[in-house]
Design a protein around this motif. Sequence first.
Motif, mmCIF file in Angstrom:
data_model
loop_
_atom_site.group_PDB
_atom_site.id
_atom_site.type_symbol
_atom_site.label_atom_id
_atom_site.label_comp_id
_atom_site.label_asym_id
_atom_site.label_seq_id
_atom_site.Cartn_x
_atom_site.Cartn_y
_atom_site.Cartn_z
ATOM 1 N N THR A 30 0.833 -1.210 0.000
ATOM 2 C CA THR A 30 0.000 0.000 0.000
ATOM 3 C C THR A 30 0.863 1.254 0.000
ATOM 4 O OG1 THR A 30 -1.735 -1.190 1.200
ATOM 5 C CG2 THR A 30 -1.840 1.214 1.212
ATOM 6 N N LEU A 31 1.894 1.259 0.823
ATOM 7 C CA LEU A 31 2.793 2.419 0.867
ATOM 8 C C LEU A 31 3.512 2.609 -0.462
ATOM 9 C CD1 LEU A 31 4.272 2.052 4.452
ATOM 10 C CD2 LEU A 31 2.660 3.781 3.627
ATOM 11 N N PHE A 32 3.885 1.498 -1.111
ATOM 12 C CA PHE A 32 4.505 1.588 -2.426
ATOM 13 C C PHE A 32 3.560 2.273 -3.412
ATOM 14 C CE2 PHE A 32 5.115 0.040 -6.718
ATOM 15 C CZ PHE A 32 6.450 0.319 -6.926
ATOM 16 N N LEU A 33 2.289 1.865 -3.384
ATOM 17 C CA LEU A 33 1.307 2.472 -4.288
ATOM 18 C C LEU A 33 1.143 3.964 -4.015
ATOM 19 C CD1 LEU A 33 -1.440 -0.281 -4.348
ATOM 20 C CD2 LEU A 33 -0.009 0.428 -6.267
ATOM 21 N N LEU A 34 1.096 4.328 -2.757
ATOM 22 C CA LEU A 34 0.922 5.741 -2.416
ATOM 23 C C LEU A 34 2.142 6.577 -2.790
ATOM 24 C CD1 LEU A 34 -0.851 5.446 1.030
ATOM 25 C CD2 LEU A 34 -1.830 6.355 -1.080
ATOM 26 N N ALA A 35 3.319 6.009 -2.606
ATOM 27 C CA ALA A 35 4.545 6.764 -2.856
ATOM 28 C C ALA A 35 4.940 6.819 -4.323
ATOM 29 C CB ALA A 35 5.694 6.159 -2.052
ATOM 30 N N ASN A 36 4.700 5.737 -5.066
ATOM 31 C CA ASN A 36 5.234 5.639 -6.419
ATOM 32 C C ASN A 36 4.199 5.521 -7.512
ATOM 33 O OD1 ASN A 36 7.990 5.549 -5.536
ATOM 34 N ND2 ASN A 36 7.581 3.489 -4.812
ATOM 35 N N GLY A 37 2.972 5.373 -7.134
ATOM 36 C CA GLY A 37 1.963 5.058 -8.124
ATOM 37 C C GLY A 37 1.507 6.226 -8.965
ATOM 38 N N ILE A 38 1.281 5.944 -10.222
ATOM 39 C CA ILE A 38 0.640 6.906 -11.106
ATOM 40 C C ILE A 38 -0.824 6.992 -10.709
ATOM 41 C CG2 ILE A 38 -0.074 7.349 -13.482
ATOM 42 C CD1 ILE A 38 2.494 5.875 -14.354
ATOM 43 N N VAL A 39 -1.408 5.849 -10.444
ATOM 44 C CA VAL A 39 -2.790 5.766 -9.991
ATOM 45 C C VAL A 39 -2.752 5.569 -8.480
ATOM 46 C CG1 VAL A 39 -4.951 4.499 -10.162
ATOM 47 C CG2 VAL A 39 -3.482 4.732 -12.163
ATOM 48 N N LYS A 40 -3.109 6.605 -7.733
ATOM 49 C CA LYS A 40 -3.080 6.511 -6.283
ATOM 50 C C LYS A 40 -4.425 6.008 -5.776
ATOM 51 C CE LYS A 40 0.411 9.970 -5.670
ATOM 52 N NZ LYS A 40 1.572 9.310 -5.231
ATOM 53 N N PRO A 41 -4.400 5.117 -4.783
ATOM 54 C CA PRO A 41 -5.659 4.621 -4.223
ATOM 55 C C PRO A 41 -6.489 5.761 -3.627
ATOM 56 C CG PRO A 41 -3.799 3.300 -3.465
ATOM 57 C CD PRO A 41 -3.240 4.495 -4.180
ATOM 58 N N ASN A 42 -7.790 5.717 -3.869
ATOM 59 C CA ASN A 42 -8.678 6.735 -3.309
ATOM 60 C C ASN A 42 -9.198 6.254 -1.959
ATOM 61 O OD1 ASN A 42 -10.836 4.937 -3.799
ATOM 62 N ND2 ASN A 42 -11.241 5.824 -5.797
ATOM 63 N N ALA A 43 -10.106 7.036 -1.347
ATOM 64 C CA ALA A 43 -10.614 6.728 -0.011
ATOM 65 C C ALA A 43 -11.250 5.343 0.039
ATOM 66 C CB ALA A 43 -11.613 7.799 0.420
ATOM 67 N N ARG A 44 -12.080 5.051 -0.936
ATOM 68 C CA ARG A 44 -12.770 3.757 -0.920
ATOM 69 C C ARG A 44 -11.799 2.598 -1.077
ATOM 70 N NH1 ARG A 44 -18.156 1.916 -4.204
ATOM 71 N NH2 ARG A 44 -18.185 -0.195 -3.421
ATOM 72 N N GLU A 45 -10.830 2.733 -1.958
ATOM 73 C CA GLU A 45 -9.857 1.663 -2.163
ATOM 74 C C GLU A 45 -9.027 1.423 -0.907
ATOM 75 O OE1 GLU A 45 -9.224 2.058 -6.967
ATOM 76 O OE2 GLU A 45 -8.027 3.312 -5.635
ATOM 77 N N LEU A 46 -8.626 2.512 -0.227
ATOM 78 C CA LEU A 46 -7.883 2.335 1.013
ATOM 79 C C LEU A 46 -8.761 1.708 2.098
ATOM 80 C CD1 LEU A 46 -5.727 5.581 1.113
ATOM 81 C CD2 LEU A 46 -4.945 3.232 0.762
ATOM 82 N N TYR A 47 -10.039 2.115 2.130
ATOM 83 C CA TYR A 47 -10.962 1.482 3.074
ATOM 84 C C TYR A 47 -11.079 -0.011 2.775
ATOM 85 C CZ TYR A 47 -15.055 -0.422 5.173
ATOM 86 O OH TYR A 47 -15.893 -1.259 5.868
ATOM 87 N N GLU A 48 -11.197 -0.363 1.505
ATOM 88 C CA GLU A 48 -11.329 -1.773 1.137
ATOM 89 C C GLU A 48 -10.080 -2.573 1.509
ATOM 90 O OE1 GLU A 48 -12.479 -1.511 -2.972
ATOM 91 O OE2 GLU A 48 -14.593 -1.199 -2.447
#
Length: 110
Positions: A30-48
């Motif tokens: 999850t941290l990798f996605l937030l730090a490096n991702g072009i597509v960052k997880p939104n509120a719902r995705e992080l909740y899921e």
Amino acid sequence: MSKFVEQFDMYIKAHDAFRAGKNAEGLSATLFLLANGIVKPNARELYELWESSVYGGHGSDELFLMILDLGLIPDILKDAKSGSFDILTEFVERVGSLDQDTKLGILKAI
């Protein structure tokens, strides 16, 4: 493999790790996605993702606090209220266990 496909694969790996009770591995993805991702997880995705950690046996405190720090709890609660998706009672209990000032800030944001 395209960057988007790699990130989607990482997102799926995070879910799988959380469901398997491997919170450290899921949090790392999850941290990798937030730090490096072009597509960052939104509120719902992080909740899921957090929901997956609950299904894995123990809700990730770190992921919940990340959602709190990013200011996404009001968005999650608004979406749940509108009927976009259901939230677990564990999430409501976790929000309820926050200090009064934090809860007041969340309520004001809603």
